[in-house]
Design an enzyme around this catalytic site. Structure first.
Site, PDB file in Angstrom:
ATOM      1  N   THR A  49     -33.245 -74.695 -93.003  1.00  0.00           N
ATOM      2  CA  THR A  49     -33.579 -73.381 -92.455  1.00  0.00           C
ATOM      3  C   THR A  49     -34.137 -72.502 -93.570  1.00  0.00           C
ATOM      4  OG1 THR A  49     -31.884 -73.562 -90.753  1.00  0.00           O
ATOM      5  CG2 THR A  49     -32.634 -71.333 -91.296  1.00  0.00           C
TER       6      THR A  49
ATOM      7  N   CYS B  68     -26.281 -75.169 -72.626  1.00  0.00           N
ATOM      8  CA  CYS B  68     -25.030 -75.118 -73.382  1.00  0.00           C
ATOM      9  C   CYS B  68     -25.028 -74.093 -74.508  1.00  0.00           C
ATOM     10  CB  CYS B  68     -24.679 -76.491 -73.935  1.00  0.00           C
ATOM     11  SG  CYS B  68     -25.909 -77.183 -75.017  1.00  0.00           S
TER      12      CYS B  68
HETATM   13  C1  LIG Z   1     -31.480 -79.632 -88.540  1.00  0.00           C
HETATM   14  C2  LIG Z   1     -32.875 -79.156 -88.536  1.00  0.00           C
HETATM   15  C3  LIG Z   1     -33.241 -77.963 -89.177  1.00  0.00           C
HETATM   16  C4  LIG Z   1     -32.228 -77.059 -89.847  1.00  0.00           C
HETATM   17  O1  LIG Z   1     -31.670 -77.633 -90.989  1.00  0.00           O
HETATM   18  P1  LIG Z   1     -30.383 -76.976 -91.673  1.00  0.00           P
HETATM   19  O2  LIG Z   1     -30.237 -77.727 -92.956  1.00  0.00           O
HETATM   20  O3  LIG Z   1     -29.255 -77.209 -90.734  1.00  0.00           O
HETATM   21  O4  LIG Z   1     -30.664 -75.533 -91.898  1.00  0.00           O
HETATM   22  C5  LIG Z   1     -34.564 -77.603 -89.156  1.00  0.00           C
HETATM   23  N1  LIG Z   1     -35.496 -78.360 -88.552  1.00  0.00           N
HETATM   24  C6  LIG Z   1     -35.183 -79.509 -87.925  1.00  0.00           C
HETATM   25  C7  LIG Z   1     -36.268 -80.325 -87.291  1.00  0.00           C
HETATM   26  C8  LIG Z   1     -33.861 -79.945 -87.903  1.00  0.00           C
HETATM   27  O5  LIG Z   1     -33.574 -81.085 -87.268  1.00  0.00           O
END
Ligand SMILES: *Cc1c(COP(=O)(O)O)cnc(C)c1O
Length: 404
Positions: A74, A328
């Site tokens: 993120t 959900c």
């Molecule tokens: C899980 C995910 C994120 C977020 O990653 P985090 O490390 O949890 O912040 C962003 N993009 C995609 C495609 C993801 O699968």
């Protein structure tokens, strides 16, 4: 077989024991601050951090010097998108992305939209794919960034990254890829695919949570991102703050293991996913695969079970952990924006379940899941007047409902 069964690997993965082993010394014995340049404690930590940088870089054909540590994908996405937008503001204010990106891409783009940038959210085809020609057509002389994900976390579709990268190169536009679902698990080469920025997450690859990386190209071209967090100027000024040394060591080792195991793991997981798919399709009528039939990440299976509601279905097999495409996560009862963007009606969107498997999934778990899901679907359909009518050959779209 141990219950409950975990089939939500696209949401997160357990830490591999070998990853944990690599991390443990860095909590106590080797606890130094990697920025401490004048003593042994710092040097030991720094060496570990640099080794992990190389492990992550080499998983995508990059140099370790091009890796920035973050708190997760993120944050990586935020630095890439807002960082490029800020740094290249004089060149232009147009950004291209697409409608079924992860919220960690969509939301920074919407934030920029509210702050004077122009964002094109490209539509996707019925399989959830974006095509290079769409990107080419959307480009203007103001375009500074294209952000398109590799594997979609919800429906598994893999985008033609190399083709999109080539389009970006033609126009000298920076190309960012959210590769959380594929990083280290599938072959990626930033040179061959024309990628300038790439986001990865520790906890999607059997590493720790709260740990991420951002690849930032250093030459041809040298890409720069304005920081979001200001401080001591760590990470080439793009992300200040004392480094999470155990987390970094874990992410490096996790990436290395995924690459090492890929030859064995990719076919094994693909076979298990196909076994699950074939088992369900052989027994249940009126079920539909969401996402691309072939261009998809091997561990994801997203299915709509027509005439049953996803949430109720999940309750029918509560000893298996999956995700549903229905409401959900929101209070709004709106089905998933990803499924809606594929053109699915509410009936199909509300009846979708995402099964995602991984390193520790067994054949026994797959067979148990097939049985449990089929029984649950059959039971719910038995109670469904709609299913009964459909079985009798009544076209439900032509039915005049009394309430209207
Ligand atoms: C899980 C995910 C994120 C977020 O990653 P985090 O490390 O949890 O912040 C962003 N993009 C995609 C495609 C993801 O699968």
């Amino acid at each position: 077989m141990k219950l409950p069964i975990y089939m939500d690997y696209n949401a997160t993965t357990p830490v591999d024991p070998r990853v944990l082993d690599a991390m443990l010394p860095y909590f106590q014995d080797k606890f130094g601050n990697s920025a401490s340049r004048n003593h042994e404690f710092g040097w030991v930590a720094e060496e570990a951090v640099e080794k992990a940088r190389d492990q992550v870089g080499s998983a995508i054909g990059a140099s370790g010097k091009e890796i920035i540590w973050t708190s997760g994908a993120t944050e990586s996405n935020n630095i890439a998108i807002k960082g490029v937008a800020g740094m290249y503001r004089d060149k232009g204010n147009h950004i291209i992305t697409q409608v079924i990106e992860h919220k960690a891409v969509i939301d920074p783009c919407k934030y920029l939209e509210q702050n004077g940038y122009d964002v094109t959210f490209l539509p996707v085809d019925k399989h959830g794919m974006v095509h290079p020609e769409q990107v080419r057509e959307a480009m203007t002389d103001k375009t500074i960034l294209v952000s398109i994900m590799h594997g979609n976390n919800e429906i598994g579709t893999i985008n033609p990254i190399k083709g999109i990268g080539a389009v970006c190169k033609e126009r000298d536009v920076i190309f960012h890829v959210d590769a959380c679902q594929t990083f280290a698990k599938q072959p990626i080469d930033v040179e061959d695919m024309g990628i300038d920025l790439l986001s990865a997450s520790g906890h999607k690859i059997y590493g720790p949570k709260g740990m991420g990386a951002l690849y930032v190209r250093r030459k041809r071209p040298r890409v720069r991102c304005e920081p979001i967090v200001h401080g001591g100027g760590h990470e080439r000024g793009m992300r200040s703050g004392t480094l999470n040394v155990p987390g970094i060591v874990g992410m490096g080792r996790a990436a290395e293991l995924c690459v090492e195991m890929r030859v064995e793991e990719l076919p094994r997981i693909t076979a298990l996913r196909n076994r699950l798919k074939d088992g369900l399709f052989a027994r249940l009528p009126e079920i539909f695969l969401n996402g691309h039939p072939t261009e998809r990440i091997p561990n994801n299976l997203n299915i709509s079970f027509l005439y049953v509601e996803g949430e109720s279905l999940m309750m029918g097999f509560s000893d298996i952990a999956v995700s549903s495409g229905s409401a959900c996560t929101s209070a709004s009862l709106e089905p998933s924006y990803v499924l809606k963007a594929l053109g699915l009606g509410d009936d199909l969107a509300h009846s979708s379940i995402r099964f995602s498997i991984g390193r520790f999934t067994t054949e026994q778990e797959i067979d148990y899941t097939i049985e449990r899901v089929c029984v649950a679907v059959e039971k719910l359909r038995e109670m469904s007047p709609l299913f009964e009518m459909a079985q009798e050959g009544i076209d439900l779209s032509k039915v005049q409902w009394a309430a209207h």
